[in-house]
Write an enzyme that holds these catalytic residues in place. Structure first.
Site, PDB file in Angstrom:
ATOM      1  N   HIS A 151     -17.832 -33.827  13.333  1.00 54.13           N
ATOM      2  CA  HIS A 151     -17.738 -33.125  12.123  1.00 54.13           C
ATOM      3  C   HIS A 151     -18.661 -33.579  11.130  1.00 54.13           C
ATOM      4  O   HIS A 151     -18.161 -34.242  10.069  1.00 54.13           O
ATOM      5  CB  HIS A 151     -16.209 -32.698  11.742  1.00 54.13           C
ATOM      6  CG  HIS A 151     -15.409 -32.179  12.515  1.00 54.13           C
ATOM      7  ND1 HIS A 151     -15.209 -30.849  12.530  1.00 54.13           N
ATOM      8  CD2 HIS A 151     -14.452 -32.528  13.581  1.00 54.13           C
ATOM      9  CE1 HIS A 151     -14.400 -30.345  13.375  1.00 54.13           C
ATOM     10  NE2 HIS A 151     -13.759 -31.390  14.089  1.00 54.13           N
ATOM     11  N   CYS A 183     -17.267 -28.833  17.346  1.00 50.07           N
ATOM     12  CA  CYS A 183     -16.017 -29.251  17.908  1.00 50.07           C
ATOM     13  C   CYS A 183     -15.422 -27.993  18.602  1.00 50.07           C
ATOM     14  O   CYS A 183     -16.087 -27.498  19.598  1.00 50.07           O
ATOM     15  CB  CYS A 183     -15.167 -29.452  16.681  1.00 50.07           C
ATOM     16  SG  CYS A 183     -13.423 -30.130  17.264  1.00 50.07           S
ATOM     17  N   GLU A 242     -19.870 -31.879   8.816  1.00 53.12           N
ATOM     18  CA  GLU A 242     -19.395 -31.296   7.624  1.00 53.12           C
ATOM     19  C   GLU A 242     -18.362 -31.992   6.763  1.00 53.12           C
ATOM     20  O   GLU A 242     -18.067 -31.815   5.470  1.00 53.12           O
ATOM     21  CB  GLU A 242     -18.980 -29.831   7.837  1.00 53.12           C
ATOM     22  CG  GLU A 242     -17.656 -29.737   8.379  1.00 53.12           C
ATOM     23  CD  GLU A 242     -17.599 -29.710   9.756  1.00 53.12           C
ATOM     24  OE1 GLU A 242     -18.440 -30.483  10.394  1.00 53.12           O
ATOM     25  OE2 GLU A 242     -16.486 -29.298  10.607  1.00 53.12           O
TER      26      GLU A 242
END
Lengths: 233, 79
Positions: free
Chosen positions: A204, A87, A206
């Protein structure tokens, strides 16, 4: 896997990232402040996390890209070290010249915060070996400037050299206008540098690593990195 | 010494913000707007009075930080 997560003023996803790294690798990530001039000894992976470094002033990632720690990251990457930017981290890596191109304002001008589907284009890289080529994964995006653009020659090179690793797609893996959420050239969601050791991506991974998040599709990226480093060791 | 650096998008680069402003101007009924491109202006005060040095410093500032030369052009003016 010893990870170093960079921390800039205005970054806000560094703890999600550190949590995912700990979960998948079993090792606590080192948090590295932007004013540092060196990375911790023995770092295997540098992560530039998401957020709004310096409030997105000037251009997204522009000021963070010139922070003292980035010289150390440049040297680490030049040495073949693995670097992952997510990002705002992707924007920072582009501004730092570690990746080509630029992330422009989303084509429809809206901030996009939703789950998207990504097609993993190949599985023979450290950043994708946790997946199969052609596999579709679901991960969240949250950005206003994720519209990847580069000049025609650069995009042609990226495609020709197989450096587009992740692409926005429909749930069944079709790439097209309707699934290209931000208007990116060739639906590009993630690319690597020429040497293949620096990845930048807008989504993302994660944030999809634990059952409580409703999806664990992001784990493969981190698990692949761990497997790559174990094999290299 | 005062100076101004103007940063504009290169031609051919999509400018959705400019497009939105263009649409807003048209809906306001402002006559004769064909298109709008958005850019940035930096007003900079310099110490010293050497014009050549000032221009070199401004150029360095633009190349290193103020503009992303992948997508933007810049113009340096001493005022």
């Amino acid at each position: 896997m010893k990870s170093a997560v960079l921390v800039f003023p205005g970054i806000n996803r560094e703890r999600d990232m550190a949590r995912a790294l700990k979960l998948v690798s079993g090792h606590e990530a080192a948090m590295v402040w932007h004013a540092e001039t060196a990375l911790p000894k023995g770092t295997d992976l540098v992560v530039v996390p998401g957020g709004f470094s310096y409030g997105d002033y000037l251009r997204c990632g522009a000021i963070a890209a010139r922070a003292p720690v980035m010289d150390a990251v440049r040297a680490f990457a030049a040495d073949g070290g693995l670097v992952l930017g997510v990002c705002n981290g992707f924007q920072i890596l582009c501004e730092a010249g570690l990746l080509p191109g630029v992330l422009m304002r989303n084509a429809r001008l809206k901030f996009i915060c939703q789950d998207v589907h990504l097609r993993v284009e190949r599985s023979d890289t450290p950043f994708t070996r946790g997946y199969n080529a052609g596999q579709v994964i679901r991960v969240p995006v949250a950005h206003g400037e994720g519209n990847y653009e580069a000049d025609e020659d650069t995009v042609k090179r990226l495609e020709g050299e197989g450096r587009v690793l992740y692409r926005y797609c429909s749930p069944d893996g079709e790439v097209g206008e309707s699934s290209n959420i931000n208007g990116a050239a060739h639906s590009i969601a993630g690319i690597v540098n020429e040497r293949g050791n620096v990845l930048g991506m807008m989504p993302h991974p994660e944030n999809h690593v634990e059952d409580i998040m409703g999806c664990t599709d992001g784990r493969g990226l981190f698990a692949g990195l761990v497997a790559h480093l174990e094999q290299a060791a | 010494m005062k100076a101004r650096v103007t940063v504009t998008l290169k031609s051919g680069i999509l400018d959705p913000q400019g497009k939105a402003i263009e649409g807003a101007l048209k809906s306001l009924g402002v006559d004769g707007v064909a298109s709008v491109r958005q850019g940035k202006v930096f007003d900079i005060e310099l110490s010293g009075s050497d014009k050549a040095k000032a221009e070199a410093a401004l150029k360095a500032a633009a190349d290193k930080l103020l503009a992303n030369t992948v997508i933007e052009n810049y113009r340096v003016e001493l005022l």
